[in-house]
Design a protein around this motif. Structure first.
Motif, short mmCIF file in Angstrom:
data_model
loop_
_atom_site.label_atom_id
_atom_site.label_comp_id
_atom_site.label_asym_id
_atom_site.label_seq_id
_atom_site.Cartn_x
_atom_site.Cartn_y
_atom_site.Cartn_z
N CYS A 237 0.81 -1.22 0.00
CA CYS A 237 0.00 0.00 0.00
C CYS A 237 0.84 1.27 0.00
O CYS A 237 0.42 2.29 -0.55
N CYS B 171 1.70 3.85 -2.98
CA CYS B 171 0.72 4.88 -3.37
C CYS B 171 0.31 5.74 -2.17
O CYS B 171 0.27 6.96 -2.26
N HIS B 172 -0.03 5.08 -1.06
CA HIS B 172 -0.61 5.82 0.06
C HIS B 172 0.43 6.43 0.99
O HIS B 172 0.08 7.21 1.86
N LYS C 245 -5.77 9.45 -10.16
CA LYS C 245 -6.44 9.94 -8.95
C LYS C 245 -5.45 10.01 -7.80
O LYS C 245 -4.55 9.20 -7.71
N ARG D 162 -13.45 11.87 7.54
CA ARG D 162 -14.34 11.99 6.39
C ARG D 162 -15.68 11.30 6.62
O ARG D 162 -16.57 11.38 5.78
N MET E 97 -6.80 2.04 -7.78
CA MET E 97 -6.33 1.12 -6.74
C MET E 97 -6.59 -0.32 -7.15
O MET E 97 -7.68 -0.65 -7.59
C1 HEC Z 1 -1.64 1.87 -7.25
C2 HEC Z 1 -1.84 2.72 -6.12
C3 HEC Z 1 -2.54 2.18 -4.90
C4 HEC Z 1 -2.17 1.10 -4.13
C5 HEC Z 1 -1.00 0.18 -4.32
C6 HEC Z 1 -3.14 1.05 -3.05
N1 HEC Z 1 -4.07 2.04 -3.18
FE1 HEC Z 1 -5.62 2.43 -1.94
N2 HEC Z 1 -6.24 3.93 -3.15
C7 HEC Z 1 -5.57 4.36 -4.27
C8 HEC Z 1 -6.31 5.46 -4.88
C9 HEC Z 1 -5.89 6.23 -6.12
C10 HEC Z 1 -7.43 5.68 -4.06
C11 HEC Z 1 -8.50 6.73 -4.27
C12 HEC Z 1 -9.75 6.13 -4.81
C13 HEC Z 1 -9.69 5.71 -6.25
O1 HEC Z 1 -9.02 4.75 -6.66
O2 HEC Z 1 -10.38 6.31 -7.02
C14 HEC Z 1 -7.36 4.69 -2.99
C15 HEC Z 1 -8.31 4.55 -1.98
C16 HEC Z 1 -8.20 3.69 -0.91
C17 HEC Z 1 -9.19 3.53 0.14
C18 HEC Z 1 -10.51 4.27 0.24
C19 HEC Z 1 -10.45 5.31 1.31
C20 HEC Z 1 -11.80 5.93 1.57
O3 HEC Z 1 -11.85 6.76 2.47
O4 HEC Z 1 -12.77 5.58 0.92
C21 HEC Z 1 -8.72 2.59 1.00
C22 HEC Z 1 -9.39 2.09 2.27
C23 HEC Z 1 -7.45 2.15 0.49
N3 HEC Z 1 -7.16 2.82 -0.66
C24 HEC Z 1 -6.67 1.20 1.09
C25 HEC Z 1 -5.55 0.61 0.51
C26 HEC Z 1 -4.84 -0.52 1.07
C27 HEC Z 1 -5.13 -1.19 2.40
C28 HEC Z 1 -3.85 -0.84 0.17
C29 HEC Z 1 -2.84 -1.97 0.25
C30 HEC Z 1 -3.38 -3.30 0.45
C31 HEC Z 1 -3.94 0.10 -0.94
N4 HEC Z 1 -4.98 0.96 -0.70
C32 HEC Z 1 -3.10 0.10 -2.04
C33 HEC Z 1 -4.41 3.86 -4.79
C34 HEC Z 1 -3.73 2.76 -4.30
#
Ligand code: HEC
Length: 136
Positions: free
Chosen positions: A46, A49-50, A66, A77, A105
Protein backbone atom coordinates in the motif's frame (compact mmCIF):
# COMPACT_ATOMS: atom_id res chain seq x y z
CA UNK A 1 -3.96 -13.51 -15.96
CA UNK A 2 -4.23 -9.96 -14.87
CA UNK A 3 -5.15 -10.76 -11.34
CA UNK A 4 -2.20 -13.02 -10.88
CA UNK A 5 0.05 -10.23 -11.86
CA UNK A 6 -0.40 -6.69 -10.80
CA UNK A 7 1.32 -4.85 -8.07
CA UNK A 8 4.84 -4.44 -6.98
CA UNK A 9 5.31 -0.95 -8.08
CA UNK A 10 8.71 0.18 -8.96
CA UNK A 11 9.62 3.75 -8.77
CA UNK A 12 11.91 4.50 -11.54
CA UNK A 13 13.59 6.82 -13.63
CA UNK A 14 14.99 10.16 -13.37
CA UNK A 15 15.59 10.53 -17.03
CA UNK A 16 18.71 12.56 -17.40
CA UNK A 17 18.15 16.23 -17.91
CA UNK A 18 14.55 16.23 -16.78
CA UNK A 19 13.93 18.34 -13.75
CA UNK A 20 10.70 16.59 -12.89
CA UNK A 21 11.05 12.88 -12.57
CA UNK A 22 8.01 11.01 -13.76
CA UNK A 23 7.60 7.82 -11.80
CA UNK A 24 6.32 4.82 -13.63
CA UNK A 25 4.24 2.09 -12.15
CA UNK A 26 5.41 -1.38 -12.89
CA UNK A 27 3.22 -4.34 -12.31
CA UNK A 28 4.74 -7.63 -11.34
CA UNK A 29 3.82 -10.70 -9.31
CA UNK A 30 2.48 -9.99 -5.85
CA UNK A 31 5.12 -10.49 -3.17
CA UNK A 32 4.29 -12.88 -0.36
CA UNK A 33 3.93 -11.46 3.15
CA UNK A 34 2.64 -12.84 6.42
CA UNK A 35 -1.13 -12.47 6.79
CA UNK A 36 -0.48 -11.89 10.49
CA UNK A 37 1.66 -8.80 9.92
CA UNK A 38 -0.50 -5.90 8.76
CA UNK A 39 2.32 -3.39 8.94
CA UNK A 40 4.45 -5.48 6.60
CA UNK A 41 1.47 -5.89 4.28
CA UNK A 42 0.84 -2.17 4.31
CA UNK A 43 4.48 -1.41 3.61
CA UNK A 44 4.70 -3.98 0.84
CA UNK A 45 1.39 -3.39 -0.91
CA UNK A 46 0.00 0.00 0.00
CA UNK A 47 2.77 2.43 0.87
CA UNK A 48 3.94 2.95 -2.68
CA UNK A 49 0.72 4.88 -3.37
CA UNK A 50 -0.61 5.82 0.06
CA UNK A 51 2.76 6.62 1.65
CA UNK A 52 4.54 4.88 4.52
CA UNK A 53 2.24 6.62 6.99
CA UNK A 54 -0.89 6.34 4.88
CA UNK A 55 -1.16 10.01 4.11
CA UNK A 56 -1.59 9.58 0.40
CA UNK A 57 1.82 10.71 -0.68
CA UNK A 58 3.62 7.55 -1.72
CA UNK A 59 6.26 7.71 -4.44
CA UNK A 60 3.91 6.37 -7.11
CA UNK A 61 1.14 8.85 -6.31
CA UNK A 62 2.09 11.26 -9.04
CA UNK A 63 1.83 8.54 -11.68
CA UNK A 64 -1.85 7.96 -10.88
CA UNK A 65 -4.85 9.68 -12.39
CA UNK A 66 -6.44 9.94 -8.95
CA UNK A 67 -4.84 11.05 -5.74
CA UNK A 68 -4.49 8.11 -3.35
CA UNK A 69 -6.74 8.69 -0.37
CA UNK A 70 -5.25 9.98 2.88
CA UNK A 71 -5.86 6.88 4.96
CA UNK A 72 -5.29 8.69 8.26
CA UNK A 73 -8.42 10.79 7.70
CA UNK A 74 -11.00 8.10 7.08
CA UNK A 75 -12.71 8.82 10.40
CA UNK A 76 -12.63 12.52 9.74
CA UNK A 77 -14.34 11.99 6.39
CA UNK A 78 -16.99 9.80 7.97
CA UNK A 79 -18.34 11.77 10.87
CA UNK A 80 -15.77 10.42 13.33
CA UNK A 81 -16.57 6.76 12.75
CA UNK A 82 -14.52 4.17 10.97
CA UNK A 83 -16.72 2.52 8.32
CA UNK A 84 -15.32 -0.99 8.77
CA UNK A 85 -17.47 -2.83 6.30
CA UNK A 86 -17.12 -0.31 3.52
CA UNK A 87 -13.35 -0.14 3.95
CA UNK A 88 -12.97 -3.91 3.87
CA UNK A 89 -15.10 -4.16 0.77
CA UNK A 90 -13.12 -1.38 -0.82
CA UNK A 91 -9.78 -3.05 -0.19
CA UNK A 92 -11.10 -6.36 -1.45
CA UNK A 93 -12.57 -4.71 -4.54
CA UNK A 94 -16.14 -5.87 -4.00
CA UNK A 95 -17.78 -2.54 -4.55
CA UNK A 96 -16.33 -2.15 -7.97
CA UNK A 97 -19.12 -1.17 -10.31
CA UNK A 98 -18.54 -1.03 -14.01
CA UNK A 99 -20.49 2.18 -14.30
CA UNK A 100 -18.03 3.93 -12.04
CA UNK A 101 -15.21 3.17 -14.38
CA UNK A 102 -11.91 1.72 -13.40
CA UNK A 103 -10.20 2.72 -10.24
CA UNK A 104 -6.52 3.29 -9.80
CA UNK A 105 -6.33 1.12 -6.74
CA UNK A 106 -5.81 -2.59 -7.32
CA UNK A 107 -8.51 -5.00 -6.16
CA UNK A 108 -6.70 -6.87 -3.44
CA UNK A 109 -9.14 -9.73 -3.01
CA UNK A 110 -8.03 -11.48 -6.17
CA UNK A 111 -4.39 -10.71 -5.55
CA UNK A 112 -4.49 -12.13 -2.04
CA UNK A 113 -6.35 -15.16 -3.36
CA UNK A 114 -3.43 -15.79 -5.65
CA UNK A 115 -1.19 -16.04 -2.57
CA UNK A 116 -3.49 -18.25 -0.53
CA UNK A 117 -7.29 -18.19 -0.62
CA UNK A 118 -7.54 -19.30 2.98
CA UNK A 119 -5.93 -16.14 4.31
CA UNK A 120 -7.53 -13.52 2.06
CA UNK A 121 -10.23 -12.46 4.53
CA UNK A 122 -7.69 -12.46 7.34
CA UNK A 123 -5.46 -10.12 5.38
CA UNK A 124 -8.27 -7.76 4.52
CA UNK A 125 -9.54 -7.61 8.09
CA UNK A 126 -6.01 -7.08 9.42
CA UNK A 127 -5.40 -4.26 6.95
CA UNK A 128 -8.70 -2.58 7.85
CA UNK A 129 -7.80 -2.80 11.54
CA UNK A 130 -4.40 -1.38 10.77
CA UNK A 131 -5.97 1.56 8.95
CA UNK A 132 -8.27 2.07 11.91
CA UNK A 133 -5.19 2.39 14.11
CA UNK A 134 -3.81 5.13 11.86
CA UNK A 135 -6.76 7.47 12.31
CA UNK A 136 -5.91 10.95 13.49
C1 HEC B 1 -1.64 1.87 -7.25
C2 HEC B 1 -1.84 2.72 -6.12
C3 HEC B 1 -2.54 2.18 -4.90
C4 HEC B 1 -2.17 1.10 -4.13
C5 HEC B 1 -1.00 0.18 -4.32
C6 HEC B 1 -3.14 1.05 -3.05
N1 HEC B 1 -4.07 2.04 -3.18
FE1 HEC B 1 -5.62 2.43 -1.94
N2 HEC B 1 -6.24 3.93 -3.15
C7 HEC B 1 -5.57 4.36 -4.27
C8 HEC B 1 -6.31 5.46 -4.88
C9 HEC B 1 -5.89 6.23 -6.12
C10 HEC B 1 -7.43 5.68 -4.06
C11 HEC B 1 -8.50 6.73 -4.27
C12 HEC B 1 -9.75 6.13 -4.81
C13 HEC B 1 -9.69 5.71 -6.25
O1 HEC B 1 -9.02 4.75 -6.66
O2 HEC B 1 -10.38 6.31 -7.02
C14 HEC B 1 -7.36 4.69 -2.99
C15 HEC B 1 -8.31 4.55 -1.98
C16 HEC B 1 -8.20 3.69 -0.91
C17 HEC B 1 -9.19 3.53 0.14
C18 HEC B 1 -10.51 4.27 0.24
C19 HEC B 1 -10.45 5.31 1.31
C20 HEC B 1 -11.80 5.93 1.57
O3 HEC B 1 -11.85 6.76 2.47
O4 HEC B 1 -12.77 5.58 0.92
C21 HEC B 1 -8.72 2.59 1.00
C22 HEC B 1 -9.39 2.09 2.27
C23 HEC B 1 -7.45 2.15 0.49
N3 HEC B 1 -7.16 2.82 -0.66
C24 HEC B 1 -6.67 1.20 1.09
C25 HEC B 1 -5.55 0.61 0.51
C26 HEC B 1 -4.84 -0.52 1.07
C27 HEC B 1 -5.13 -1.19 2.40
C28 HEC B 1 -3.85 -0.84 0.17
C29 HEC B 1 -2.84 -1.97 0.25
C30 HEC B 1 -3.38 -3.30 0.45
C31 HEC B 1 -3.94 0.10 -0.94
N4 HEC B 1 -4.98 0.96 -0.70
C32 HEC B 1 -3.10 0.10 -2.04
C33 HEC B 1 -4.41 3.86 -4.79
C34 HEC B 1 -3.73 2.76 -4.30
Amino acid sequence: MVRDLVVAFAILAFSAGTALAQPKIEKGPIKPTSAADPKAMFTTYCAVCHGAEGKGNGPAASALAKVPADLTKINARNGGKFPDVRIRRYIEGLDEVAAHGTRDMPMWGGLFNSLNRDTTQLRIAALADYLKSLQQ
